[in-house]
Design a protein around this motif. Structure first.
Motif, PDB file in Angstrom:
ATOM      1  N   ARG A  75      10.516 -10.582 -24.201  1.00 17.48           N
ATOM      2  CA  ARG A  75      10.073 -11.943 -23.844  1.00 17.48           C
ATOM      3  C   ARG A  75      10.408 -12.917 -24.968  1.00 17.48           C
ATOM      4  N   LEU A  76      10.811 -14.127 -24.534  1.00 13.98           N
ATOM      5  CA  LEU A  76      11.147 -15.195 -25.479  1.00 13.98           C
ATOM      6  C   LEU A  76       9.938 -16.049 -25.854  1.00 13.98           C
ATOM      7  N   ARG A  77       9.290 -16.677 -24.875  1.00 16.93           N
ATOM      8  CA  ARG A  77       8.253 -17.684 -25.182  1.00 16.93           C
ATOM      9  C   ARG A  77       7.013 -17.057 -25.815  1.00 16.93           C
ATOM     10  N   PRO A  78       6.285 -17.849 -26.624  1.00 14.65           N
ATOM     11  CA  PRO A  78       5.005 -17.341 -27.134  1.00 14.65           C
ATOM     12  C   PRO A  78       4.063 -17.056 -25.979  1.00 14.65           C
ATOM     13  N   SER A  79       3.425 -15.894 -26.022  1.00 15.55           N
ATOM     14  CA  SER A  79       2.596 -15.414 -24.920  1.00 15.55           C
ATOM     15  C   SER A  79       1.283 -16.183 -24.812  1.00 15.55           C
ATOM     16  N   THR A  80       0.512 -15.854 -23.779  1.00  8.82           N
ATOM     17  CA  THR A  80      -0.812 -16.462 -23.648  1.00  8.82           C
ATOM     18  C   THR A  80      -1.667 -16.139 -24.862  1.00  8.82           C
ATOM     19  N   TYR A  81      -1.605 -14.897 -25.344  1.00 11.14           N
ATOM     20  CA  TYR A  81      -2.408 -14.536 -26.512  1.00 11.14           C
ATOM     21  C   TYR A  81      -2.019 -15.394 -27.706  1.00 11.14           C
ATOM     22  N   MET A  82      -0.732 -15.552 -27.937  1.00 10.65           N
ATOM     23  CA  MET A  82      -0.271 -16.295 -29.112  1.00 10.65           C
ATOM     24  C   MET A  82      -0.714 -17.764 -29.036  1.00 10.65           C
ATOM     25  N   GLN A  83      -0.512 -18.382 -27.878  1.00 10.20           N
ATOM     26  CA  GLN A  83      -0.871 -19.803 -27.768  1.00 10.20           C
ATOM     27  C   GLN A  83      -2.381 -19.993 -27.725  1.00 10.20           C
ATOM     28  N   ALA A  84      -3.092 -19.055 -27.093  1.00  9.24           N
ATOM     29  CA  ALA A  84      -4.554 -19.132 -27.092  1.00  9.24           C
ATOM     30  C   ALA A  84      -5.096 -18.961 -28.511  1.00  9.24           C
ATOM     31  N   ALA A  85      -4.467 -18.089 -29.289  1.00  8.78           N
ATOM     32  CA  ALA A  85      -4.889 -17.881 -30.676  1.00  8.78           C
ATOM     33  C   ALA A  85      -4.645 -19.129 -31.517  1.00  8.78           C
ATOM     34  N   MET A  86      -3.532 -19.809 -31.251  1.00  9.18           N
ATOM     35  CA  MET A  86      -3.268 -21.070 -31.962  1.00  9.18           C
ATOM     36  C   MET A  86      -4.378 -22.086 -31.685  1.00  9.18           C
ATOM     37  N   LEU A  87      -4.804 -22.154 -30.417  1.00  6.05           N
ATOM     38  CA  LEU A  87      -5.846 -23.110 -30.052  1.00  6.05           C
ATOM     39  C   LEU A  87      -7.228 -22.657 -30.530  1.00  6.05           C
ATOM     40  N   ALA A  88      -7.473 -21.364 -30.476  1.00  7.24           N
ATOM     41  CA  ALA A  88      -8.768 -20.849 -30.936  1.00  7.24           C
ATOM     42  C   ALA A  88      -8.959 -21.127 -32.419  1.00  7.24           C
ATOM     43  N   GLU A  89      -7.874 -21.102 -33.161  1.00  8.10           N
ATOM     44  CA  GLU A  89      -7.943 -21.419 -34.585  1.00  8.10           C
ATOM     45  C   GLU A  89      -8.486 -22.830 -34.784  1.00  8.10           C
ATOM     46  N   LYS A  90      -7.993 -23.768 -33.984  1.00 10.61           N
ATOM     47  CA  LYS A  90      -8.480 -25.151 -34.078  1.00 10.61           C
ATOM     48  C   LYS A  90      -9.883 -25.272 -33.493  1.00 10.61           C
ATOM     49  N   ALA A  91     -10.153 -24.558 -32.405  1.00  7.74           N
ATOM     50  CA  ALA A  91     -11.473 -24.618 -31.777  1.00  7.74           C
ATOM     51  C   ALA A  91     -12.556 -24.120 -32.722  1.00  7.74           C
ATOM     52  N   GLY A  92     -12.209 -23.139 -33.553  1.00  8.67           N
ATOM     53  CA  GLY A  92     -13.182 -22.599 -34.494  1.00  8.67           C
ATOM     54  C   GLY A  92     -13.617 -23.597 -35.545  1.00  8.67           C
ATOM     55  N   GLU A  93     -12.849 -24.650 -35.704  1.00  9.43           N
ATOM     56  CA  GLU A  93     -13.193 -25.680 -36.685  1.00  9.43           C
ATOM     57  C   GLU A  93     -14.124 -26.743 -36.092  1.00  9.43           C
ATOM     58  N   LEU A  94     -14.342 -26.691 -34.774  1.00  3.01           N
ATOM     59  CA  LEU A  94     -15.152 -27.715 -34.106  1.00  3.01           C
ATOM     60  C   LEU A  94     -16.635 -27.400 -34.207  1.00  3.01           C
ATOM     61  N   ALA A 117      -7.951 -13.956 -24.159  1.00  5.82           N
ATOM     62  CA  ALA A 117      -7.462 -14.076 -25.540  1.00  5.82           C
ATOM     63  C   ALA A 117      -8.223 -15.155 -26.309  1.00  5.82           C
ATOM     64  N   PHE A 118      -8.474 -16.282 -25.656  1.00  7.75           N
ATOM     65  CA  PHE A 118      -9.188 -17.376 -26.333  1.00  7.75           C
ATOM     66  C   PHE A 118     -10.595 -16.935 -26.725  1.00  7.75           C
ATOM     67  N   LYS A 119     -11.291 -16.282 -25.803  1.00  4.62           N
ATOM     68  CA  LYS A 119     -12.640 -15.789 -26.104  1.00  4.62           C
ATOM     69  C   LYS A 119     -12.615 -14.818 -27.282  1.00  4.62           C
ATOM     70  N   GLU A 120     -11.692 -13.889 -27.229  1.00  5.79           N
ATOM     71  CA  GLU A 120     -11.611 -12.852 -28.262  1.00  5.79           C
ATOM     72  C   GLU A 120     -11.383 -13.452 -29.644  1.00  5.79           C
ATOM     73  N   VAL A 121     -10.413 -14.335 -29.742  1.00  6.50           N
ATOM     74  CA  VAL A 121     -10.063 -14.885 -31.056  1.00  6.50           C
ATOM     75  C   VAL A 121     -11.127 -15.864 -31.537  1.00  6.50           C
ATOM     76  N   LEU A 122     -11.663 -16.684 -30.633  1.00  3.57           N
ATOM     77  CA  LEU A 122     -12.675 -17.648 -31.055  1.00  3.57           C
ATOM     78  C   LEU A 122     -13.948 -16.942 -31.530  1.00  3.57           C
ATOM     79  N   LYS A 123     -14.353 -15.884 -30.838  1.00  2.00           N
ATOM     80  CA  LYS A 123     -15.551 -15.150 -31.262  1.00  2.00           C
ATOM     81  C   LYS A 123     -15.346 -14.461 -32.606  1.00  2.00           C
ATOM     82  N   GLU A 124     -14.113 -14.054 -32.862  1.00  2.00           N
ATOM     83  CA  GLU A 124     -13.827 -13.463 -34.179  1.00  2.00           C
ATOM     84  C   GLU A 124     -14.006 -14.498 -35.282  1.00  2.00           C
ATOM     85  N   ARG A 125     -13.695 -15.732 -34.961  1.00  2.00           N
ATOM     86  CA  ARG A 125     -13.768 -16.800 -35.964  1.00  2.00           C
ATOM     87  C   ARG A 125     -15.149 -17.432 -36.036  1.00  2.00           C
TER      88      ARG A 125
END
Length: 403
Positions: free
Chosen positions: A145-164, A185-193
């Motif tokens: 696969r070429l494009r960043p996956s749902t996990y990758m893009q959700a993780a990018m957003l969760a990183e910013k969401a964790g700062e809110l 993916a968003f739930k998983e990464v945000l809860k980790e943060r």
């Protein structure tokens, strides 16, 4: 000329250009790739995508093709139906004798083509399908696969969401593979943060059949601090309008996957939301040499600015050309072995197709939405390298089936 210089760099050649648009259909002088996508189902994304790979194809052949052979593409429309895609794939492989398959937009179509690739032992480069299963739980030797996956893009957003300053979240997502993966993916990464985060409401409208009014009411009733949105296309437009009408977004942060992409932001015009944290493609603000060369070449050829799909299509075709040159063969097993770990020069820099899970390290831009001259744009953006949002090769390998 700018585009040409860029291609020469990408190809690592240094040869003088040679017009190579020779007659097609001469097997000894052409290398043919089969390309499948949902052109009539979602033209807002797939038409710019097609223009992107057509630009790349032109540059590749103008610079001498693949070892002197013309690179040729047979492109077909699957109508967004997995069954159609598999039928077309079989025709391309058995009748047209293509050396590999590429393309795909919807996740369910991508998964169907990946299974076909596995069964028929044909290389499939998925350009767009985002579901994580494509390269993890249902990954196989013949699918990349070429494009960043749902996990990758959700993780990018969760990183910013964790700062809110938000702990109560609600989600809205289309009810199919892409949407489910994106929420998980968003739930998983945000809860980790942020351990005290809770999810108080989930809405799962059917793809492109959203009842935006009732969805907005349900989200409002849950009184979340913030909302994570995964809808796109016509569903996104309806959700934004109903949400604004009902005051859903007032005083709430919204984090939204793909919503900064021009394909989905431009149609909203002056109704585009302001202040949302999004992934997207701020082509209008990219001034570095690599991105600017692609953008200028695209505008010169098509008389319009590129979309996210344009970039995906361009990178896909450049990946294929780099692969064929590096492999110096069209044998499937050789192509697969070569693509594992292959570096490809793109407008964003070098990306790598990881050997561990066949996912490329292509990234995405993260920023906030704003209005300018009655049109939605991204501001305060940065490029998030995909390599920084992937599990380690060892962890990724464990998620794939044994082969």
């Amino acid at each position: 000329m700018i585009a040409r210089r860029m291609f020469m760099k990408a190809a690592g050649l240094g040869l003088a250009a040679a017009a190579a648009f020779g007659p097609t259909g001469l097997a000894a002088q052409t290398i043919t790739v089969g390309e499948i996508n949902s052109y009539t189902r979602l033209p807002a994304f797939t038409e710019p995508y097609k223009k992107g790979w057509q630009l790349a194809l032109e540059q590749i052949n103008e610079a001498g093709g693949i070892g002197g052979k013309t690179l040729e593409v047979i492109s077909r429309d699957d109508g967004g139906e997995p069954g159609n895609a598999v039928k077309i794939a079989e025709e391309l492989v058995t009748r047209d004798e293509v050396v590999m398959l590429a393309g795909g937009f919807f996740s369910n179509v991508g998964l169907a083509l990946a299974d076909y690739a596995k069964q028929r032992k044909v290389l499939f480069l998925a350009s767009e399908p985002l579901t994580d299963a494509l390269v993890w739980s249902k990954g196989n030797r013949y699918t990349f696969r070429l494009r960043p996956s749902t996990y990758m893009q959700a993780a990018m957003l969760a990183e910013k969401a964790g700062e809110l300053d938000a702990t109560k979240w609600a989600t809205i997502s289309p009810n199919y593979a892409y949407g489910k993966d994106a929420v998980t993916a968003f739930k998983e990464v945000l809860k980790e943060r942020k351990a005290d985060v809770e999810f108080v409401e989930e809405q799962w409208p059917p793809l492109f059949k959203i009842d935006a009014g009732s969805t907005a009411r349900a989200l409002e009733a849950a009184k979340p601090d913030a909302i994570y949105n995964v809808t796109f296309g016509p569903d996104l437009a309806k959700f934004v309008r109903e949400g604004e009408l009902r005051g859903l977004f007032e005083g709430r942060e919204v984090v939204s996957l793909l919503s900064g992409e021009p394909e989905y932001l431009d149609p909203l015009g002056a109704e585009a939301p302001e202040g949302w944290i999004v992934t997207g493609y701020p082509w209008y603000a990219l001034k570095d040499e690599g991105n600017k060369a692609f953008i200028d070449a695209y505008r010169e050829k098509w008389g319009e600015p590129p979309m996210t799909g344009s970039l995906v299509g361009y990178n896909m075709m450049m990946s294929i050309a780099t692969l064929l040159r590096q492999a110096d063969s069209t044998d499937t097993e050789t192509l697969v072995d070569t693509l594992e770990g292959l570096d490809v020069e793109t407008p964003q820099g070098v990306i790598t197709y990881r050997k561990a899970d066949h996912q490329s390290t292509m990234g995405a831009w993260v920023g906030r939405t704003a209005l300018k001259d009655g049109k939605g744009i991204m501001v305060d953006w940065y490029y998030a390298d995909g390599a920084d949002y992937l599990p380690s090769p060892e962890e990724a390998a464990k998620m794939r089936p044994a082969e």
